[in-house]
Design a protein around this motif. Structure first.
Motif, PDB file in Angstrom:
ATOM      1  N   LYS A  91       0.814  -1.210   0.000  1.00 58.50           N
ATOM      2  CA  LYS A  91       0.000   0.000   0.000  1.00 58.50           C
ATOM      3  C   LYS A  91       0.850   1.264   0.000  1.00 58.50           C
ATOM      4  N   VAL A  92       1.974   1.245   0.726  1.00 64.35           N
ATOM      5  CA  VAL A  92       2.806   2.450   0.758  1.00 64.35           C
ATOM      6  C   VAL A  92       3.428   2.723  -0.609  1.00 64.35           C
ATOM      7  N   GLU A  93       3.744   1.658  -1.365  1.00 58.10           N
ATOM      8  CA  GLU A  93       4.293   1.855  -2.706  1.00 58.10           C
ATOM      9  C   GLU A  93       3.229   2.389  -3.649  1.00 58.10           C
ATOM     10  N   SER A  94       2.032   1.840  -3.558  1.00 52.55           N
ATOM     11  CA  SER A  94       0.920   2.302  -4.387  1.00 52.55           C
ATOM     12  C   SER A  94       0.585   3.751  -4.079  1.00 52.55           C
ATOM     13  N   ALA A  95       0.512   4.082  -2.784  1.00 57.77           N
ATOM     14  CA  ALA A  95       0.175   5.448  -2.389  1.00 57.77           C
ATOM     15  C   ALA A  95       1.273   6.427  -2.784  1.00 57.77           C
ATOM     16  N   ALA A  96       2.525   6.028  -2.625  1.00 56.06           N
ATOM     17  CA  ALA A  96       3.639   6.904  -2.997  1.00 56.06           C
ATOM     18  C   ALA A  96       3.603   7.228  -4.490  1.00 56.06           C
ATOM     19  N   ALA A  97       3.273   6.237  -5.304  1.00 57.62           N
ATOM     20  CA  ALA A  97       3.183   6.459  -6.748  1.00 57.62           C
ATOM     21  C   ALA A  97       2.033   7.410  -7.076  1.00 57.62           C
ATOM     22  N   GLU A  98       0.925   7.271  -6.367  1.00 60.50           N
ATOM     23  CA  GLU A  98      -0.227   8.151  -6.604  1.00 60.50           C
ATOM     24  C   GLU A  98       0.085   9.582  -6.173  1.00 60.50           C
ATOM     25  N   ILE A  99       0.799   9.728  -5.057  1.00 64.28           N
ATOM     26  CA  ILE A  99       1.212  11.059  -4.606  1.00 64.28           C
ATOM     27  C   ILE A  99       2.113  11.710  -5.648  1.00 64.28           C
ATOM     28  N   ALA A 100       3.057  10.940  -6.183  1.00 61.30           N
ATOM     29  CA  ALA A 100       3.983  11.475  -7.189  1.00 61.30           C
ATOM     30  C   ALA A 100       3.244  11.915  -8.448  1.00 61.30           C
ATOM     31  N   ARG A 101       2.193  11.169  -8.826  1.00 60.01           N
ATOM     32  CA  ARG A 101       1.408  11.566  -9.993  1.00 60.01           C
ATOM     33  C   ARG A 101       0.645  12.856  -9.724  1.00 60.01           C
ATOM     34  N   LEU A 102       0.180  13.001  -8.500  1.00 57.67           N
ATOM     35  CA  LEU A 102      -0.613  14.170  -8.148  1.00 57.67           C
ATOM     36  C   LEU A 102       0.255  15.416  -7.981  1.00 57.67           C
ATOM     37  N   ASN A 103       1.382  15.260  -7.278  1.00 54.23           N
ATOM     38  CA  ASN A 103       2.250  16.409  -7.012  1.00 54.23           C
ATOM     39  C   ASN A 103       3.695  15.935  -6.876  1.00 54.23           C
ATOM     40  N   PRO A 104       4.475  16.022  -7.945  1.00 57.14           N
ATOM     41  CA  PRO A 104       5.864  15.541  -7.902  1.00 57.14           C
ATOM     42  C   PRO A 104       6.766  16.363  -7.006  1.00 57.14           C
ATOM     43  N   GLU A 105       6.296  17.504  -6.490  1.00 65.03           N
ATOM     44  CA  GLU A 105       7.114  18.317  -5.591  1.00 65.03           C
ATOM     45  C   GLU A 105       7.216  17.715  -4.190  1.00 65.03           C
ATOM     46  N   VAL A 106       6.296  16.832  -3.847  1.00 65.79           N
ATOM     47  CA  VAL A 106       6.254  16.265  -2.496  1.00 65.79           C
ATOM     48  C   VAL A 106       7.278  15.137  -2.359  1.00 65.79           C
ATOM     49  N   GLN A 107       8.090  15.189  -1.310  1.00 64.72           N
ATOM     50  CA  GLN A 107       9.015  14.108  -1.007  1.00 64.72           C
ATOM     51  C   GLN A 107       8.294  13.075  -0.142  1.00 64.72           C
ATOM     52  N   VAL A 108       8.370  11.815  -0.532  1.00 66.56           N
ATOM     53  CA  VAL A 108       7.660  10.755   0.188  1.00 66.56           C
ATOM     54  C   VAL A 108       8.649   9.678   0.643  1.00 66.56           C
ATOM     55  N   GLU A 109       8.576   9.342   1.916  1.00 64.84           N
ATOM     56  CA  GLU A 109       9.295   8.193   2.458  1.00 64.84           C
ATOM     57  C   GLU A 109       8.258   7.124   2.763  1.00 64.84           C
ATOM     58  N   ALA A 110       8.337   5.994   2.095  1.00 65.41           N
ATOM     59  CA  ALA A 110       7.358   4.915   2.247  1.00 65.41           C
ATOM     60  C   ALA A 110       7.957   3.805   3.103  1.00 65.41           C
ATOM     61  N   LEU A 111       7.336   3.538   4.248  1.00 65.51           N
ATOM     62  CA  LEU A 111       7.826   2.527   5.180  1.00 65.51           C
ATOM     63  C   LEU A 111       6.817   1.389   5.259  1.00 65.51           C
ATOM     64  N   ALA A 112       7.194   0.230   4.758  1.00 67.39           N
ATOM     65  CA  ALA A 112       6.303  -0.935   4.729  1.00 67.39           C
ATOM     66  C   ALA A 112       6.477  -1.754   5.996  1.00 67.39           C
ATOM     67  N   ARG A 113       6.074  -1.172   7.106  1.00 67.80           N
ATOM     68  CA  ARG A 113       6.164  -1.882   8.385  1.00 67.80           C
ATOM     69  C   ARG A 113       5.200  -1.281   9.383  1.00 67.80           C
ATOM     70  N   ARG A 114       4.886  -2.067  10.409  1.00 68.99           N
ATOM     71  CA  ARG A 114       4.090  -1.558  11.509  1.00 68.99           C
ATOM     72  C   ARG A 114       4.988  -0.699  12.393  1.00 68.99           C
ATOM     73  N   VAL A 115       4.451   0.368  12.929  1.00 68.02           N
ATOM     74  CA  VAL A 115       5.247   1.266  13.752  1.00 68.02           C
ATOM     75  C   VAL A 115       5.156   0.837  15.209  1.00 68.02           C
ATOM     76  N   SER A 116       6.298   0.861  15.911  1.00 65.44           N
ATOM     77  CA  SER A 116       6.302   0.477  17.310  1.00 65.44           C
ATOM     78  C   SER A 116       7.575   0.951  17.990  1.00 65.44           C
ATOM     79  N   ASP A 117       7.456   1.247  19.271  1.00 67.89           N
ATOM     80  CA  ASP A 117       8.563   1.496  20.174  1.00 67.89           C
ATOM     81  C   ASP A 117       9.575   2.518  19.654  1.00 67.89           C
ATOM     82  N   GLU A 118      10.875   2.182  19.722  1.00 69.87           N
ATOM     83  CA  GLU A 118      11.922   3.162  19.394  1.00 69.87           C
ATOM     84  C   GLU A 118      11.817   3.687  17.971  1.00 69.87           C
ATOM     85  N   PRO A 119      11.628   2.837  16.952  1.00 75.11           N
ATOM     86  CA  PRO A 119      11.484   3.396  15.599  1.00 75.11           C
ATOM     87  C   PRO A 119      10.327   4.386  15.507  1.00 75.11           C
ATOM     88  N   LEU A 120       9.245   4.119  16.223  1.00 75.52           N
ATOM     89  CA  LEU A 120       8.090   5.019  16.204  1.00 75.52           C
ATOM     90  C   LEU A 120       8.449   6.359  16.831  1.00 75.52           C
TER      91      LEU A 120
END
Length: 259
Positions: A91-120
């Protein structure tokens, strides 16, 4: 952030964001603040899709999007960032591609993981605003705790069946309640869960997600009044809104750890 630290706009960007700039409450400085901002969006499903699309369209400079799920056929009824050709894709890859199509000026970091603890905590610390678009209480409470520790504003939304809700927890301010003040760890699970369990009215996630995007942009641009200490609930069957007030819990264990 001072004006000298804000990004300059090209003629094309000025044209792209002209309808925002025409608003006296936003203007060029408000749009510059949006363009300099970093937003963390957790969940790229029904709520995260409109949130990401509207933040991208509005010119948020950087977005970090988090979700470990892949696109399934059942998602396409409401998750507008994904399409038939994205089935099986992260989903993050699909959404990142859609964001780029909509507005290529936006920088997107796509993280394909659940967020928890220290990384969060590191993700929250790097963001200016956090938008909770997940579908489970453990992640919501983890996000709230991280935002409380890092004194970051949290925009929270939920939608299931025909029922939606929205609130903002501006944890930069000592008097603001947190998510745990409203929903303790042992409260609400019976009404919480993925749409696969309960079902969801497709436009409802668009309504709530759009409102989350609006609240995030208001925080970034410093305009308007956020629903801090208020829970907005929507019954989409009757299209009736309710506003419920609540206060910071003096015994809240999360708030007791806030700086």
């Amino acid at each position: 952030m001072s004006v000298c630290e804000l990004p300059d706009f090209s003629d094309e960007s000025l044209l792209r964001y002209s309808r925002h700039i025409l608003l006296p409450e936003v203007g060029i400085e408000g749009q510059q603040a949006i363009g300099a901002a970093h937003v963390l969006v957790v969940g790229m499903g029904g709520l995260g899709s409109p949130v990401a699309m509207y933040l991208a369209a509005a010119g948020v400079g950087r977005m970090t999007i988090c979700d470990d799920d892949t696109v399934e056929l059942t998602n396409l009824q409401r998750q507008i960032a994904h399409h038939q050709a994205d089935l099986g894709r992260l989903k993050v890859e699909s959404a990142a591609a859609e964001i780029a199509r909509l507005n290529p000026e936006v920088q997107v970091e796509a993280l394909a993981r659940r967020v928890s603890d220290e990384p969060l905590q590191a993700l929250v610390a790097a963001a200016d605003v956090v938008v909770d678009c997940c579908d489970n209480f453990p992640t919501r409470h983890a996000l709230n705790a991280a935002c409380a520790r890092m004194a970051k504003p949290l925009v929270s939304g939920a939608a299931v069946r025909f029922d939606g809700q929205l609130s903002v927890f501006d944890l930069r301010h000592a008097e603001s309640p947190c998510y745990h003040c409203l929903f303790p760890d042992d409260g609400g699970e019976a009404n919480d869960g993925p749409c696969a369990t309960f079902g969801v009215f497709a436009p409802l996630v668009g309504i709530i997600g759009s409102m989350q995007a609006a609240e995030a942009l208001k925080l970034l641009a410093g305009i308007g009044e956020s629903p801090v200490g208020r829970l907005l609930t929507l019954d989409a069957r009757s299209m009736q809104w309710r506003s419920l007030k609540f206060k910071r819990d003096p015994d809240c264990p999360v708030c007791l750890q806030r700086p």
